[in-house]
Motif scaffolding. Sequence first.
Motif, short mmCIF file in Angstrom:
data_model
loop_
_atom_site.label_atom_id
_atom_site.label_comp_id
_atom_site.label_asym_id
_atom_site.label_seq_id
_atom_site.Cartn_x
_atom_site.Cartn_y
_atom_site.Cartn_z
N GLN A 1 0.84 -1.19 0.00
CA GLN A 1 0.00 0.00 0.00
C GLN A 1 0.88 1.25 0.00
O GLN A 1 1.92 1.28 0.66
CB GLN A 1 -0.90 0.02 1.24
N PRO A 2 0.47 2.29 -0.74
CA PRO A 2 1.23 3.55 -0.71
C PRO A 2 1.43 4.04 0.72
O PRO A 2 0.55 3.87 1.58
CB PRO A 2 0.36 4.51 -1.52
N VAL A 3 2.56 4.65 0.98
CA VAL A 3 2.96 5.00 2.34
C VAL A 3 2.88 6.51 2.54
O VAL A 3 3.41 7.28 1.73
CB VAL A 3 4.39 4.52 2.63
N ILE B 1 11.16 8.13 -4.83
CA ILE B 1 9.81 7.66 -4.56
C ILE B 1 8.89 8.34 -5.56
O ILE B 1 9.26 9.34 -6.21
CB ILE B 1 9.34 7.97 -3.12
N GLU B 2 7.68 7.82 -5.70
CA GLU B 2 6.74 8.39 -6.65
C GLU B 2 5.32 8.29 -6.11
O GLU B 2 5.02 7.43 -5.27
CB GLU B 2 6.86 7.70 -8.01
N LYS B 3 4.47 9.17 -6.60
CA LYS B 3 3.08 9.21 -6.15
C LYS B 3 2.24 8.32 -7.06
O LYS B 3 2.44 8.28 -8.28
CB LYS B 3 2.56 10.64 -6.19
N THR B 4 1.30 7.59 -6.46
CA THR B 4 0.37 6.79 -7.24
C THR B 4 -0.89 7.61 -7.50
O THR B 4 -1.15 8.61 -6.83
CB THR B 4 -0.01 5.49 -6.51
N HIS B 5 -1.70 7.16 -8.44
CA HIS B 5 -2.91 7.91 -8.79
C HIS B 5 -4.07 7.61 -7.84
O HIS B 5 -5.12 8.23 -7.93
CB HIS B 5 -3.33 7.59 -10.22
N VAL B 6 -3.89 6.67 -6.92
CA VAL B 6 -5.01 6.25 -6.06
C VAL B 6 -4.86 6.75 -4.63
O VAL B 6 -5.76 6.56 -3.83
CB VAL B 6 -5.13 4.71 -6.04
N SER B 7 -3.76 7.39 -4.29
CA SER B 7 -3.55 7.76 -2.89
C SER B 7 -2.57 8.91 -2.81
O SER B 7 -1.81 9.19 -3.73
CB SER B 7 -2.99 6.55 -2.12
N SER B 8 -2.63 9.61 -1.66
CA SER B 8 -1.67 10.67 -1.43
C SER B 8 -0.34 10.11 -0.93
O SER B 8 0.63 10.84 -0.77
CB SER B 8 -2.22 11.65 -0.38
#
Length: 368
Positions: free
Chosen positions: A22-24, A55-62
Amino acid sequence: MDLKRKDLVLKCIVEEFVKTAQPVGSVTLLKNYHLDCSSATIRNTMVLLEKEGLIEKTHVSSGRVPSAKGYQYYLDHIRGDTTSSVDMEFQREFKRALDNKSHSVEEVLSKSCQMLSELTNTATLVLGPRADEERLVSLQILRLSDDQAMGIFVTDSGYVEKKTFLIKQMGLTYETACSAIEMLDSRLSGTKISEISDKVESLMPIIVAQVGRSSKAILQSFLEALRTFAQKRYTVYGKKNLLSLPEFSGDSDALLQAMETLDNPQKLQRSMTRQDDLGNVSVGFTSTENGDFAIVSKPINNKDKIAVVGPKRMDYKKVLSALEYVVFMIDKYLSGSLNSDSALVPVSPPENVIEGKVTKRKKKGGRK
């Protein structure tokens, strides 16, 4: 562990994402890792890590996830201060598997990869050396029956290829086939595999003239076997393990691309040759439309490679430890230095296998 704040935050992001998929976010880091700073400081640090491409940002979470570059930095500069034990039950089971001295090299590698795949919950593979780097040692033909014969060729790496011929169906006698192969053997011994095709083509008219037109069929069959044997020297284990991983369990396109990637030895080989070196274990990444794969590989018996293949979100501590241990023990087995009295943990391990733990030789330098 005296890490810079950016390194510490990156380490926590990598290890949290490996565990949860899961995005952190900053709140998660503060709660689970008790970092000695505020949530705002963590967010600012994450912004810096993102600007550096770690690191990179996903489109589903901050939240953020590690990039391939971030995983590589983690392996090169941070992970070297940590160790991961190889499960003792796995050591016992693996030792029992190696205790059977009647197993062939191929059987030992197969069993080892199956066990490594189950331990790491990834796919594993054995990749032989490139065929064009080898030379032919011998060609032979053996009679199986009045109707069948087996052709055998051996390379200087010890690789053996077999092919069964229906000699009567080819309009051949065993004597004719034997004469043709003996002539081919005398002229091809020591030839590079990459040069054999052209050489057989040039020799075929000469052999046919001396042995007879019927010999052309078996010469062509041998040539086809020589052309294709390299593709067979690639075996994958544990594909089913990918089904349980979050990256693939709910995404049929990603799973299909994963299967296609595992069936493409040329692409994986290219990824291995581009890898950064961690001691003598290599880690590299290959990309598809639906995600990145990590390939962790190590040479074995001076010619083959064992590799672990999975999503880039793999448990690198566990994978690196297990791979180092398995290869170390197989090398002892193949050299004849592993016996029934050997301890589960090697008595005189290499510097990166210590008391049942496997560690990476720390790479010099840091982020510039």
